[in-house]
Scaffold this motif. Structure first.
Motif, mmCIF file in Angstrom:
data_model
loop_
_atom_site.group_PDB
_atom_site.id
_atom_site.type_symbol
_atom_site.label_atom_id
_atom_site.label_comp_id
_atom_site.label_asym_id
_atom_site.label_seq_id
_atom_site.Cartn_x
_atom_site.Cartn_y
_atom_site.Cartn_z
ATOM 1 N N LEU B 169 0.928 -1.328 -0.201
ATOM 2 C CA LEU B 169 -0.010 0.068 0.082
ATOM 3 C C LEU B 169 1.408 1.142 -0.013
ATOM 4 C CD1 LEU B 169 -2.805 -1.227 3.091
ATOM 5 C CD2 LEU B 169 -3.133 -0.988 0.221
ATOM 6 N N ILE B 170 0.683 2.528 -0.709
ATOM 7 C CA ILE B 170 1.319 3.305 -0.246
ATOM 8 C C ILE B 170 0.578 5.144 0.054
ATOM 9 C CG2 ILE B 170 2.082 5.830 -1.880
ATOM 10 C CD1 ILE B 170 3.085 3.079 -3.186
ATOM 11 N N ILE B 171 1.398 4.415 1.680
ATOM 12 C CA ILE B 171 0.771 5.106 2.382
ATOM 13 C C ILE B 171 1.306 6.707 2.949
ATOM 14 C CG2 ILE B 171 -0.080 5.442 5.289
ATOM 15 C CD1 ILE B 171 -0.639 2.254 4.827
ATOM 16 N N MET B 172 2.839 6.237 2.767
ATOM 17 C CA MET B 172 3.609 7.304 3.144
ATOM 18 C C MET B 172 3.378 7.937 2.424
ATOM 19 S SD MET B 172 5.519 7.422 5.559
ATOM 20 C CE MET B 172 6.612 8.988 5.396
ATOM 21 N N ASN B 173 3.953 9.267 2.888
ATOM 22 C CA ASN B 173 3.865 10.589 1.994
ATOM 23 C C ASN B 173 2.503 11.087 1.260
ATOM 24 O OD1 ASN B 173 6.169 10.953 2.759
ATOM 25 N ND2 ASN B 173 6.849 10.310 0.740
ATOM 26 N N THR B 174 1.171 10.965 1.908
ATOM 27 C CA THR B 174 0.413 11.283 1.650
ATOM 28 C C THR B 174 -0.364 11.850 2.538
ATOM 29 O OG1 THR B 174 -0.888 8.791 2.245
ATOM 30 C CG2 THR B 174 0.344 8.850 -0.121
ATOM 31 N N ASP B 175 -2.135 12.273 1.885
ATOM 32 C CA ASP B 175 -2.776 12.882 3.917
ATOM 33 C C ASP B 175 -2.910 11.418 5.185
ATOM 34 O OD1 ASP B 175 -2.415 15.176 2.335
ATOM 35 O OD2 ASP B 175 -4.515 15.485 1.892
ATOM 36 N N LEU B 176 -3.143 10.210 4.446
ATOM 37 C CA LEU B 176 -2.913 9.356 4.792
ATOM 38 C C LEU B 176 -2.350 9.195 5.837
ATOM 39 C CD1 LEU B 176 -5.676 7.032 5.981
ATOM 40 C CD2 LEU B 176 -3.780 5.704 4.377
ATOM 41 N N ALA B 177 -1.220 9.736 5.985
ATOM 42 C CA ALA B 177 0.090 9.437 6.785
ATOM 43 C C ALA B 177 -0.249 10.146 7.635
ATOM 44 C CB ALA B 177 1.613 9.175 5.685
ATOM 45 N N VAL B 178 -0.076 11.795 7.042
ATOM 46 C CA VAL B 178 -0.411 12.618 8.099
ATOM 47 C C VAL B 178 -1.467 11.713 8.799
ATOM 48 C CG1 VAL B 178 -0.791 14.616 7.799
ATOM 49 C CG2 VAL B 178 0.086 14.173 6.683
ATOM 50 N N TYR B 179 -2.794 11.927 8.542
ATOM 51 C CA TYR B 179 -3.452 12.124 9.461
ATOM 52 C C TYR B 179 -3.056 10.973 10.262
ATOM 53 C CZ TYR B 179 -6.924 14.811 6.608
ATOM 54 O OH TYR B 179 -7.465 15.427 6.429
#
Lengths: 376, 305
Positions: B169-179
């Motif tokens: 999954l691409i989570i790192m460096n997305t808004d999701l990671a920020v949340y």
């Protein structure tokens, strides 16, 4: 259809009990809070559970409300077993000792809370809330929040809220415990009036024996999770079944002694406190020589400086203490053997020509009929 | 020995009695560590950038006359409104702050509720566990999330090993990671005020609701939630206000498209060296936050009375 109303339904074998507690037991771990207790309560009774703290009276009340599950046994209301029904579905309401008013709701919203759960139409809820406010005389306080009320007003809101749903049974946990003495006495009568008017069965828990005596149709005296005696206030006071009950309800003088048989004056007791035999009219059925007790309420002991002109039940002593109570005075009289008895005398004359003062040599006397014989 | 009494003027004596001395501590604290820095930032925001040390013009210019001339300009503020980047950054920060406050509230409430209803002997330990992460540096904890969330990180490794997913999954460096980072970091600030509120709630109120015919779930909505409102407000403000200006988490976990005003502020100061604009960004951020802070004050006053 003839329905006979009787003031003492428990004496009438044709009457069906309204609340039946059958072999109820409640255990918390190893501790038995309620011990195989059975009790029948009749419709429109004002029943008091009385006992020292920790006797299990509140636990029993919470079992009726559904907050504690029965370890064993069951409870029937109007013939229906409700032991397994959760509290929010029981036709029973409770008035909490802390009142438990919702602090975020106004007085009228508090009273309406239970009715709203039944999804009643608004106009019926409003009407009912108004009736309740009128009943407890708080119509002007409908929009107040609980923290803006005095203790007595909070108590009445709690009562109104628990009565709003017209429960089959209302449980009251020390309902007057937080009020001062004067307000408590006044509220006792209000409570009785309301109970009579609404014809709801009340079960009240209290540790205040005077309160229980004033309001109840019957009292159940509890200790260690058991009912010791269930009877009317008069019976509990005048004919307690053992020393524990006699001692718990009101003041009492107990004479310990040996049963010496019966004669024309009544039951004979040889007590350490008197040099002669003392008498009680009540008959007993135990072998001569057994240990028995006489219980005598302080107001039934007559106190005088002159030797009473009777042929029995005279004890000689000296006044140690006098407690002036306004309408009556309490005398502590020390007998020759050092034992102290309590006598109460009404102050019927205003100018206090009692002739009795500290250190006076006095005679105590009672008629044999006044004493209760106890076997345990 | 003759000790001469020293005459202290009465106004000084009044100023230095013990009571005033203690009351003055927080005021002095606010004066020196809040008001003075604020005035300095305000002053810089009204200046012009120059290539100098410090990189902005003086507010007061001493000329030939006795009086200095004031050199103030609103250019930095006007600039903020002319470039849509700043408005977008403010709005984006607002969005991220609101969403993460809601997420933190939902998770924090359930944790605070379970701790408050746990057996008494467990509560202390559970609460300790909530506070425990504070023992590690905030930065290290955020870095640890990189190790978990990155493409070849722990999370993807675990999920692919179990076989739930075949591609990482691409989570790192997305808004999701920020949340994830924000909710994780700020959770204790939500849990503690909620716990303090829920723990002292009178349980007989819940029994009274049940007694009056209210189902347990409905009791939660009609009694528990309204009564815990002060705790909810306190927790939400404690999370919302700092998240609004959050810089580290979006910088480390977010991507290039994650726009937050804290990051913009950092950029203005350290990459553009435009201190006046950076100060103006800070002043506007403060102005935006004054509104919820005032609401928070109000709610606290209400809770006290």
């Amino acid at each position: 259809m003839t329905e006979t109303t009787t003031t003492e339904p428990w004496l009438d074998s044709n009457q069906k009990p309204y609340i039946q507690i059958v072999n109820a037991t409640k255990k918390f771990g190893n501790f038995t809070a309620i011990d195989n207790l059975s009790l029948d309560i009749y419709k429109n009774e004002f029943f008091s559970l009385l006992g020292p703290s920790g006797c299990g009276k509140t636990t029993l009340l919470r079992m009726l409300a559904g907050f504690e599950r029965f370890t064993e046994g069951r409870v029937l209301v109007d013939g229906e077993d409700i032991s397994e029904i959760p509290p929010h579905l029981r036709p029973i309401n409770m008035m909490f000792q802390s009142y438990a008013l919702f602090p975020h709701l106004t007085v009228e919203k508090n009273i309406a809370f239970g009715l709203q759960q039944d999804k009643l139409p608004d106009n019926i809820i409003n009407q009912r809330v108004e009736e309740m406010l009128e009943l407890v005389e708080l119509t002007d306080f409908a929009k107040r929040k609980p923290r803006q009320l005095s203790g007595g007003q909070s108590q009445r809101v709690a009562l109104a809220r628990s009565l709003a749903k017209q429960p089959k049974l209302l449980l009251l946990d020390e309902p007057l415990g937080a009020l001062d003495k004067r307000l408590r006495e006044q509220t006792q009568f209000e409570l009785m009036d309301i109970q009579e008017k609404l014809e709801v069965t009340f079960v009240i828990v209290t540790h205040d024996q005077e309160e229980a005596m004033t309001v109840s149709s019957r009292i159940g005296v509890m200790d260690s999770g058991k009912l010791i005696q269930v009877a009317t206030p008069t019976q509990i006071y005048e004919a307690p079944i053992n020393r524990e009950v006699a001692d718990f309800i009101g003041d009492v003088n107990i004479f310990k002694g040996i049963y010496k048989g019966q004669d024309e004056k009544g039951t004979q007791l040889l007590s350490e406190d008197s040099k002669s035999i003392i008498y009680a009219t009540q008959k007993v059925d135990v072998p001569v020589g057994n240990r028995i007790w006489f219980a005598l309420r302080p107001e039934k002991l007559e106190i005088s400086k002159k030797l009473p002109e009777v042929d029995c039940n005279i004890l000689k002593g000296k006044i140690e203490d006098i407690g002036y109570g306004g309408s009556f005075s309490t005398y502590h009289v020390k007998l020759e053997n050092g034992r102290q008895l309590t006598a109460i005398r009404a102050n019927r004359e205003r100018t206090a020509e009692h002739h009795l003062t500290w250190g006076d040599e006095v005679y105590l006397h009672w008629v044999p009929h006044s004493a209760v014989v106890l076997l345990s | 020995m003759n000790i001469k009494e020293i005459q202290v003027p009465s106004f000084l004596r009044r100023a230095f009695n013990g009571r005033n001395a203690i009351i003055s501590i927080p005021y002095l604290w606010l004066l020196f560590l809040f008001l003075f820095p604020f005035i300095i930032v305000l002053k810089i925001s009204l200046a012009q950038p120059v290539i100098a040390m410090p990189p902005y013009t003086d507010l007061l210019k001493w000329g030939e006359s006795w009086w200095p001339t004031i050199q103030a300009s609103l250019d930095s503020y006007l600039f903020l409104f002319s470039d849509s980047l700043y408005i977008h950054a403010y709005l984006s920060s607002l969005k991220i702050a609101i969403i993460s406050t809601i997420l933190t509230l939902i998770i924090g409430y359930s944790i605070a509720y379970s701790v408050a209803r746990a057996p008494t002997r467990w509560r202390g330990i559970l609460l300790m566990l909530v506070i425990l992460p504070f023992w590690t540096s905030f930065l290290i904890r955020v870095y640890a999330w990189i190790g978990i969330l990155k493409t070849e990180g722990l999370l993807n490794l675990a999920l692919t090993t179990i076989g739930i997913i075949d591609k990482p999954l691409i989570i790192m460096n997305t808004d999701l990671a920020v949340y994830i980072g924000i909710v994780y970091s700020y959770l204790p600030f939500m849990i503690l005020p909620l716990y303090a509120n829920l723990e002292k709630m009178d349980m007989s109120l819940l029994e009274a609701a049940a007694d009056l015919g209210c189902r347990p779930l409905k009791t939660f909505w009609t009694v528990t939630i309204p009564l815990s409102l002060p705790g909810i407000l306190a927790g939400c403000f404690l999370v919302f206000i700092p998240v609004m200006g959050e810089f580290v988490i979006p910088d480390l976990l977010g991507g290039s498209q994650t726009l937050m005003i804290g990051k913009v502020l950092w950029g203005e100061f350290f990459y553009n060296r435009d201190w006046p604009v950076a100060s103006a960004v800070a002043i506007i951020l403060l102005a935006i936050l004054v509104v919820p802070i005032m609401f928070y004050q109000k709610s606290q006053e209400k809770a006290i009375s």
